[in-house]
Scaffold this motif. Structure first.
Motif, PDB file in Angstrom:
ATOM      1  N   ARG A  55      42.760  32.532  45.135  1.00 36.16           N
ATOM      2  CA  ARG A  55      42.364  33.944  45.099  1.00 36.16           C
ATOM      3  C   ARG A  55      42.912  34.622  43.842  1.00 36.16           C
ATOM      4  O   ARG A  55      42.201  35.385  43.179  1.00 36.16           O
ATOM      5  CB  ARG A  55      42.850  34.655  46.359  1.00 36.16           C
ATOM      6  N   LEU A  56      44.162  34.351  43.519  1.00 38.96           N
ATOM      7  CA  LEU A  56      44.768  34.988  42.350  1.00 38.96           C
ATOM      8  C   LEU A  56      44.089  34.548  41.053  1.00 38.96           C
ATOM      9  O   LEU A  56      43.912  35.352  40.135  1.00 38.96           O
ATOM     10  CB  LEU A  56      46.266  34.693  42.299  1.00 38.96           C
ATOM     11  N   GLN A  57      43.700  33.293  40.982  1.00 38.96           N
ATOM     12  CA  GLN A  57      43.008  32.825  39.782  1.00 38.96           C
ATOM     13  C   GLN A  57      41.645  33.499  39.640  1.00 38.96           C
ATOM     14  O   GLN A  57      41.238  33.864  38.534  1.00 38.96           O
ATOM     15  CB  GLN A  57      42.892  31.303  39.802  1.00 38.96           C
ATOM     16  N   GLU A  58      40.960  33.701  40.750  1.00 37.74           N
ATOM     17  CA  GLU A  58      39.682  34.416  40.708  1.00 37.74           C
ATOM     18  C   GLU A  58      39.918  35.877  40.312  1.00 37.74           C
ATOM     19  O   GLU A  58      39.168  36.452  39.516  1.00 37.74           O
ATOM     20  CB  GLU A  58      38.980  34.322  42.059  1.00 37.74           C
ATOM     21  N   ILE A  59      40.964  36.468  40.854  1.00 36.78           N
ATOM     22  CA  ILE A  59      41.313  37.854  40.524  1.00 36.78           C
ATOM     23  C   ILE A  59      41.605  37.989  39.030  1.00 36.78           C
ATOM     24  O   ILE A  59      41.190  38.970  38.400  1.00 36.78           O
ATOM     25  CB  ILE A  59      42.509  38.323  41.385  1.00 36.78           C
ATOM     26  N   GLN A  60      42.291  37.011  38.440  1.00 37.94           N
ATOM     27  CA  GLN A  60      42.570  37.088  37.003  1.00 37.94           C
ATOM     28  C   GLN A  60      41.276  37.171  36.198  1.00 37.94           C
ATOM     29  O   GLN A  60      41.188  37.933  35.235  1.00 37.94           O
ATOM     30  CB  GLN A  60      43.405  35.897  36.547  1.00 37.94           C
ATOM     31  N   ASN A  61      40.283  36.412  36.590  1.00 37.58           N
ATOM     32  CA  ASN A  61      38.993  36.490  35.903  1.00 37.58           C
ATOM     33  C   ASN A  61      38.351  37.857  36.108  1.00 37.58           C
ATOM     34  O   ASN A  61      37.781  38.428  35.178  1.00 37.58           O
ATOM     35  CB  ASN A  61      38.065  35.363  36.366  1.00 37.58           C
ATOM     36  N   HIS A  62      38.451  38.385  37.321  1.00 35.92           N
ATOM     37  CA  HIS A  62      37.904  39.717  37.588  1.00 35.92           C
ATOM     38  C   HIS A  62      38.609  40.766  36.720  1.00 35.92           C
ATOM     39  O   HIS A  62      37.950  41.668  36.176  1.00 35.92           O
ATOM     40  CB  HIS A  62      38.071  40.091  39.059  1.00 35.92           C
ATOM     41  N   LEU A  63      39.927  40.671  36.616  1.00 34.23           N
ATOM     42  CA  LEU A  63      40.673  41.641  35.817  1.00 34.23           C
ATOM     43  C   LEU A  63      40.287  41.550  34.342  1.00 34.23           C
ATOM     44  O   LEU A  63      40.238  42.571  33.645  1.00 34.23           O
ATOM     45  CB  LEU A  63      42.180  41.450  36.007  1.00 34.23           C
ATOM     46  N   HIS A  64      39.988  40.355  33.890  1.00 36.21           N
ATOM     47  CA  HIS A  64      39.534  40.203  32.508  1.00 36.21           C
ATOM     48  C   HIS A  64      38.205  40.945  32.314  1.00 36.21           C
ATOM     49  O   HIS A  64      37.983  41.583  31.274  1.00 36.21           O
ATOM     50  CB  HIS A  64      39.410  38.718  32.158  1.00 36.21           C
ATOM     51  N   THR A 148      37.131  51.307  42.020  1.00 29.74           N
ATOM     52  CA  THR A 148      37.180  50.901  43.428  1.00 29.74           C
ATOM     53  C   THR A 148      37.820  49.522  43.551  1.00 29.74           C
ATOM     54  O   THR A 148      38.635  49.278  44.447  1.00 29.74           O
ATOM     55  CB  THR A 148      35.769  50.891  44.040  1.00 29.74           C
ATOM     56  N   TYR A 149      37.457  48.611  42.646  1.00 26.52           N
ATOM     57  CA  TYR A 149      38.022  47.265  42.663  1.00 26.52           C
ATOM     58  C   TYR A 149      39.543  47.319  42.526  1.00 26.52           C
ATOM     59  O   TYR A 149      40.268  46.647  43.271  1.00 26.52           O
ATOM     60  CB  TYR A 149      37.416  46.413  41.540  1.00 26.52           C
ATOM     61  N   LEU A 150      40.044  48.119  41.602  1.00 32.12           N
ATOM     62  CA  LEU A 150      41.495  48.223  41.416  1.00 32.12           C
ATOM     63  C   LEU A 150      42.167  48.777  42.670  1.00 32.12           C
ATOM     64  O   LEU A 150      43.232  48.307  43.073  1.00 32.12           O
ATOM     65  CB  LEU A 150      41.824  49.091  40.200  1.00 32.12           C
ATOM     66  N   ASN A 151      41.535  49.749  43.293  1.00 28.97           N
ATOM     67  CA  ASN A 151      42.092  50.302  44.532  1.00 28.97           C
ATOM     68  C   ASN A 151      42.170  49.230  45.612  1.00 28.97           C
ATOM     69  O   ASN A 151      43.197  49.062  46.273  1.00 28.97           O
ATOM     70  CB  ASN A 151      41.237  51.487  44.997  1.00 28.97           C
ATOM     71  N   ARG A 152      41.103  48.485  45.767  1.00 26.64           N
ATOM     72  CA  ARG A 152      41.077  47.437  46.784  1.00 26.64           C
ATOM     73  C   ARG A 152      41.996  46.289  46.420  1.00 26.64           C
ATOM     74  O   ARG A 152      42.601  45.672  47.288  1.00 26.64           O
ATOM     75  CB  ARG A 152      39.648  46.921  46.968  1.00 26.64           C
ATOM     76  N   LEU A 153      42.121  45.999  45.128  1.00 30.90           N
ATOM     77  CA  LEU A 153      43.000  44.920  44.692  1.00 30.90           C
ATOM     78  C   LEU A 153      44.450  45.212  45.064  1.00 30.90           C
ATOM     79  O   LEU A 153      45.166  44.307  45.489  1.00 30.90           O
ATOM     80  CB  LEU A 153      42.874  44.687  43.187  1.00 30.90           C
TER      81      LEU A 153
END
Length: 177
Positions: A55-64, A148-153
């Motif tokens: 999940r964290l690796q996927e999140i890193q891509n999302h944050l990029h 919204t993504y940052l809030n949910r993250l």
């Protein structure tokens, strides 16, 4: 690609559309804080929990993607953008974690295991990134889904911390008043 160019030596930097702005510009503050959050997430992996790491690796891509999105002041460009399925993915992960946890009955002090504490730290930086993005959105166009993504993250990182602490047998501490 050369790492140093000297173009930022006078306190200016390029946005994605090649316009020049101060390094203190709210847009730079927003995506710079997302970059900081992304770096913190990178410190957590490996967490010792394969599902959390995935999940964290996927999140890193999302944050990029969020960084690229915030770096582009042009709404109609072909910049990468987060959309509702990214937010939905986080919500699914939050729900999955909640099934593993006892219901939350009070606030929780950030900390616990080393990994749990790092997740709480990343959560706090994501909250700051969200505040920077909201500030940016008061004067400039911003992809609202990224906010919204940052809030949910931040919610997701909170439940990840709780799950890791639970799995590692660390009792959550509540504040005393």
């Amino acid at each position: 690609m050369k790492i140093y160019t000297g173009r930022g030596d006078e306190g200016q930097t390029d946005l994605r559309n090649m316009s020049r702005v101060s390094k203190t510009n709210p847009r730079i503050e927003a995506y710079g804080t997302v970059d900081e959050a992304n770096a913190l997430v990178g410190v957590i992996v490996p967490s010792g929990h394969d599902d959390v790491d995935e999940r964290l690796q996927e999140i890193q891509n999302h944050l990029h993607i969020v960084q690229a999105d915030f770096a582009d002041p042009d709404e109609d460009s072909d910049s990468p953008r987060l959309d509702d399925p990214h937010v939905d993915r986080l919500e699914t992960w939050i729900d999955d974690c909640d099934e593993e946890l006892d219901p939350l009955e009070s606030f929780v002090l950030p900390g616990g295991s080393a990994t749990g504490a790092k997740l709480h730290h990343a959560r706090a930086v994501v909250r700051r990134a969200e505040r920077r993005a909201v500030a940016l959105a008061t004067n400039e166009p911003v992809n609202e889904t990224a906010i919204t993504y940052l809030n949910r993250l931040s919610d997701a990182l909170f439940v990840f911390a709780r799950v890791v602490n639970e799995r590692e047998g660390v009792t959550e501490e509540s504040p005393t008043y």
